[in-house]
Design a protein around this motif. Structure first.
Motif, short mmCIF file in Angstrom:
data_model
loop_
_atom_site.label_atom_id
_atom_site.label_comp_id
_atom_site.label_asym_id
_atom_site.label_seq_id
_atom_site.Cartn_x
_atom_site.Cartn_y
_atom_site.Cartn_z
N LEU A 99 0.85 -1.19 0.00
CA LEU A 99 0.00 0.00 0.00
C LEU A 99 0.88 1.24 0.00
O LEU A 99 1.75 1.39 0.86
CB LEU A 99 -0.90 0.00 1.23
N VAL A 100 0.66 2.14 -0.95
CA VAL A 100 1.46 3.36 -1.10
C VAL A 100 0.52 4.54 -1.27
O VAL A 100 -0.43 4.48 -2.05
CB VAL A 100 2.40 3.27 -2.34
N GLY A 101 0.80 5.63 -0.55
CA GLY A 101 -0.04 6.82 -0.72
C GLY A 101 0.35 7.93 0.22
O GLY A 101 1.20 7.76 1.10
N PRO A 102 -0.25 9.12 0.04
CA PRO A 102 0.08 10.26 0.88
C PRO A 102 -0.29 10.02 2.35
O PRO A 102 -1.07 9.13 2.67
CB PRO A 102 -0.78 11.39 0.29
N VAL A 103 0.28 10.84 3.21
CA VAL A 103 -0.04 10.79 4.63
C VAL A 103 -1.55 10.98 4.83
O VAL A 103 -2.15 11.88 4.24
CB VAL A 103 0.73 11.88 5.40
N GLY A 104 -2.17 10.13 5.65
CA GLY A 104 -3.58 10.27 5.97
C GLY A 104 -4.54 9.77 4.92
O GLY A 104 -5.76 9.97 5.05
N ALA A 105 -4.04 9.09 3.88
CA ALA A 105 -4.93 8.62 2.81
C ALA A 105 -5.78 7.43 3.23
O ALA A 105 -6.84 7.19 2.66
CB ALA A 105 -4.11 8.26 1.56
N GLY A 106 -5.30 6.66 4.23
CA GLY A 106 -6.09 5.53 4.70
C GLY A 106 -5.47 4.17 4.46
O GLY A 106 -6.18 3.17 4.40
N LYS A 107 -4.14 4.11 4.34
CA LYS A 107 -3.47 2.82 4.09
C LYS A 107 -3.62 1.89 5.30
O LYS A 107 -4.05 0.74 5.16
CB LYS A 107 -1.98 3.05 3.79
N SER A 108 -3.25 2.37 6.47
CA SER A 108 -3.36 1.54 7.68
C SER A 108 -4.82 1.22 7.98
O SER A 108 -5.14 0.11 8.41
CB SER A 108 -2.71 2.26 8.86
N SER A 109 -5.70 2.18 7.74
CA SER A 109 -7.13 1.95 7.97
C SER A 109 -7.67 0.88 7.03
O SER A 109 -8.58 0.13 7.40
CB SER A 109 -7.92 3.25 7.79
N PHE A 110 -7.12 0.80 5.83
CA PHE A 110 -7.57 -0.23 4.90
C PHE A 110 -7.23 -1.61 5.44
O PHE A 110 -8.07 -2.52 5.44
CB PHE A 110 -6.93 -0.02 3.52
N SER B 179 -7.87 -3.13 15.42
CA SER B 179 -7.01 -1.97 15.16
C SER B 179 -5.56 -2.37 15.35
O SER B 179 -4.86 -1.83 16.19
CB SER B 179 -7.37 -0.80 16.08
N GLN B 180 -5.10 -3.32 14.52
CA GLN B 180 -3.72 -3.80 14.64
C GLN B 180 -2.72 -2.79 14.12
O GLN B 180 -1.67 -2.57 14.70
CB GLN B 180 -3.56 -5.14 13.91
N ALA B 181 -3.06 -2.18 12.98
CA ALA B 181 -2.17 -1.17 12.40
C ALA B 181 -2.53 0.19 12.97
O ALA B 181 -3.71 0.54 13.07
CB ALA B 181 -2.31 -1.16 10.87
N ILE B 182 -1.52 0.96 13.34
CA ILE B 182 -1.76 2.29 13.90
C ILE B 182 -2.20 3.22 12.78
O ILE B 182 -1.51 3.39 11.78
CB ILE B 182 -0.49 2.84 14.57
N ALA B 183 -3.37 3.81 12.94
CA ALA B 183 -3.89 4.75 11.95
C ALA B 183 -4.14 6.09 12.63
O ALA B 183 -4.38 6.16 13.83
CB ALA B 183 -5.20 4.22 11.35
#
Length: 461
Positions: free
Chosen positions: A204-215, A229-233
């Motif tokens: 997953l690649v993208g700007p800060v706050g785009a939602g990678k960890s949330s995905f 919520s394993q990945a810190i978002a």
């Protein structure tokens, strides 16, 4: 007589639209042409429906007011819950939106210039404003207009909607429980074409706050059956993710892993010395970076560093790259960020890795989608943003997937799940394309690294 044209730059226009939503702007009034007078303003702007004022000053600020109501010179105080003041800073890097103070009127609809209390335009029929923060709207003078009260230009635009919903969706989706189960089963039973590869590895690649960890958290929650919520978002200005992380996803609590590894990285940032470095990205593609490697934007990983994995196989390489972009910020992608995406795309294409793009936060970008997620492929606005991304990033429209992550919910939602699962299905399909494109020598190298008898067998041939 020459046509009256907008003074808004292309970038300022995009930033203004980011505040207004899925609309177009029609220029009604330009003070340098029609006169800095209340009469000229009312002659052209009364009874025009929703409008936005765009004022310019020598300090470089673009600011003004939006109202969904008509100007009619009724001499009444007008309430408008949708009204707001706004500002685009002199550098063109930040927008400010100021909501009205609860239960107070938005503006006074008199015969003078537009009077929003906190901002009064065309004072005494001059290119000036009066600014009184705390009157109907709270803000700081410095951040709204830089305390420069003299206008170099004053424009008013009618705000026109593109239309609500398409007659037919531009993609067909089955919004049923059966479809959700089909997708889940297809994903869980997926097997890569190369037998010695057991899981597709997706970055997953993208700007800060785009939602990678949330995905990742959303996919993990979906297969787990409850919110996780394993990945810190987060929503910080700088990347919350500072490590390279590889995440496996389990089907149910204590269940087996599905054949997908999602890899998360630092967010992309405009500055060359901030965010994910492209050289580190290439090392991730090739499988050389270990899980939990701590990124250092100013010092890309070297081959002799502790976090560098020298011996890699096809299992370690990235099989599909997924760009993640916040739909609300499509219009705000700067040229520097677009250039960074172009450089990444070039590197990714050179390595033959398939790419798709996720448009997150579609519910925040379009009120019609917020009301009903099934409208995602009928929304004129979402379709336009998908086309804009396709054109600006050079990615075919068929590779662009709108979706919504779980952010504030406590329970799973079938419509959200179907969009998320459809995205995962496409990732696996594209990973298959990567496996099919591998040269036989690459596959033999993989066997050689896993079977001590394989080199003898190869040499004997």
């Amino acid at each position: 007589m020459s046509a009256v044209t907008s003074r808004l730059s292309k970038h300022q226009h995009k930033m203004l639209l980011s505040l207004l939503g899925h609309v177009r702007l029609h220029l009604l009034y330009k003070a340098s042409i029609h006169g800095f007078t209340a009469v000229a303003f009312h002659n052209r702007c009364d009874k025009q429906g929703p409008t936005v004022i765009v004022a310019y000053n020598a300090a470089g600020f673009v600011f003004g007011a939006y109202t969904s109501k008509d100007y009619t010179q009724s001499e009444q105080n007008v309430s408008d819950e949708e009204a707001f003041l706004y500002s685009i800073n002199a550098e063109g890097t930040k927008t400010l939106r100021v909501a009205g103070i609860g239960r107070e009127c938005a503006f006074t609809d008199g015969k003078n210039g537009p009077d929003y209390g906190a901002l009064v335009f065309l004072c005494e029929n001059k290119p000036e404003i009066k600014s009184a923060p705390g009157t109907r709207f709270n803000f700081q003078n410095a951040e709204l207009h830089g305390e420069d009260l003299t206008l170099t230009e004053f424009e008013v635009y009618r705000v026109e909607g593109f239309g609500d919903l398409l007659a037919k969706p531009w993609r067909n989706v089955q919004w049923t429980a059966e479809r959700k189960q089909q997708l889940m089963q297809a994903i869980q039973s997926y097997k890569p074409d190369i037998k010695t590869v057991h899981q597709a590895r997706v970055l997953l690649v993208g700007p800060v706050g785009a939602g990678k960890s949330s995905f990742f958290n959303s996919i993990n929650s979906l297969f787990r059956g409850n919110m996780t919520s394993q990945a810190i978002a987060g929503t910080a200005g700088r990347s919350v993710t500072s490590q390279f992380r590889t995440y496996t996803i389990k089907a149910g609590k204590g269940g087996g892993a599905i054949p997908l590894i999602l890899c998360d990285t630092m967010g992309l940032e405009e500055k060359d010395d901030a965010g994910l470095d492209i050289e580190d990205l290439v090392n991730i593609y090739k499988g050389h970076i270990k899980d939990r490697y701590q990124f250092s934007p100013s010092n890309p990983l070297l081959a002799d560093a502790p976090g560098y994995k020298k011996k890699v196989t096809l299992n370690d390489r990235i099989h599909c790259v997924v760009y993640v972009v916040d739909t609300c910020k499509v219009s705000l992608l700067s040229q520097k960020m677009l250039d960074k995406f172009a450089a990444i795309r070039k590197k990714t294409n050179q390595l033959g890795i398939p790419q798709i793009l996720l448009m997150t936060k579609v519910d925040e970008a379009c009120p019609l989608v917020a009301e009903d997620l099934k409208n995602v492929y009928r929304s004129v606005y979402i379709q336009k943003k998908a086309r804009d991304l396709s054109e600006s990033l050079g990615i075919p429209l068929s590779f662009v997937l709108p979706l919504k992550n779980y952010n504030e919910e406590l329970e799973l939602n079938q419509d959200t799940d179907i969009l998320l699962l459809t995205a995962v299905e496409q990732m696996l399909n594209y990973a298959d394309s990567f496996f099919e494109d591998q040269e036989p020598s690459d596959q033999l190298e993989l066997y050689r690294s896993n079977d001590p008898l394989c080199p003898n067998l190869i040499n004997s041939n």
